[in-house]
Design an enzyme around this catalytic site. Sequence first.
Site, PDB file in Angstrom:
ATOM      1  NE  ARG A  23      -3.697  -0.475   2.325  1.00 25.24           N
ATOM      2  CZ  ARG A  23      -4.021  -1.424   3.200  1.00 25.24           C
ATOM      3  NH1 ARG A  23      -3.552  -1.391   4.421  1.00 25.24           N
ATOM      4  NH2 ARG A  23      -4.839  -2.403   2.856  1.00 25.24           N
ATOM      5  CG  ASN A  87      -0.590  -0.939  10.209  1.00 27.94           C
ATOM      6  OD1 ASN A  87      -1.483  -1.625   9.735  1.00 27.94           O
ATOM      7  ND2 ASN A  87      -0.553   0.383  10.065  1.00 27.94           N
ATOM      8  CG  ASP A 103       1.015  -4.687   6.972  1.00 26.57           C
ATOM      9  OD1 ASP A 103       0.593  -5.861   7.072  1.00 26.57           O
ATOM     10  OD2 ASP A 103       0.394  -3.717   7.404  1.00 26.57           O
ATOM     11  CG  ASP A 105       0.170 -10.457   7.437  1.00 27.47           C
ATOM     12  OD1 ASP A 105       0.032  -9.844   6.360  1.00 27.47           O
ATOM     13  OD2 ASP A 105       0.981 -11.376   7.595  1.00 27.47           O
ATOM     14  CG  ASP A 107      -3.630  -4.704  11.080  1.00 33.63           C
ATOM     15  OD1 ASP A 107      -2.557  -4.114  10.887  1.00 33.63           O
ATOM     16  OD2 ASP A 107      -4.220  -5.355  10.200  1.00 33.63           O
ATOM     17  CG  ASP A 120      -6.327  -8.387   9.776  1.00 32.52           C
ATOM     18  OD1 ASP A 120      -7.489  -8.738   9.501  1.00 32.52           O
ATOM     19  OD2 ASP A 120      -5.910  -7.234   9.622  1.00 32.52           O
ATOM     20  CD  GLU A 123      -4.011 -10.129   6.026  1.00 39.09           C
ATOM     21  OE1 GLU A 123      -3.400  -9.565   5.107  1.00 39.09           O
ATOM     22  OE2 GLU A 123      -4.863  -9.556   6.749  1.00 39.09           O
TER      23      GLU A 123
END
Length: 176
Positions: A23, A87, A103, A105, A107, A120, A123
């Site tokens: 991102r 994050n 990052d 994953d 959070d 997450d 994830e």
Amino acid sequence: MGVPIEGEPVQIHSFKHNGHIHRIWDETTVLKGSQNLVIGGNDRTIVTESDGRTWVTREPAITYFHSQQWFNIIGMLREDGIYYYCNLSSPFVYDGEALKYIDYDLDIKVFPDMTFNLLDEDEYERHRKEMNYPEPIDQILKTNVDTLIQWIRQRKGPFAADFIDIWYERYLTYRR
């Protein structure tokens, strides 16, 4: 590693462990820049996802990045209070082009009443296996989840009572 200049805009680039871009935040104004700490502010900035989709942030936000912490924190100023999105990530680097981090994953979302949710985890487990996160990284991240929760409970750093308001006022001086 360079130091971003206070008052100047900087992009923020988030990557995944495999090196792929995750991102990009188009523009954040640097409010404090040092080797160890970058505090920024943005409002209605364009965010580009890895698939090319773009969206615009909805509210003013203060960002907090530390070179010794495996997390970064975004304080979002909404009508009903300050929400935080944290994050779990590598410490930041600044290379003159952008402020960059990986990052990982996990959070933590923090609500105005300082309750929070860890997000997450599925994830994280999936990516940990797919991208082969090394065991030391896994341990560092789990330790930093605990550190972040301590900061939230102790109202430390960006979670301190006036932190976001003070930095938002500074951000507004650069916008004038």
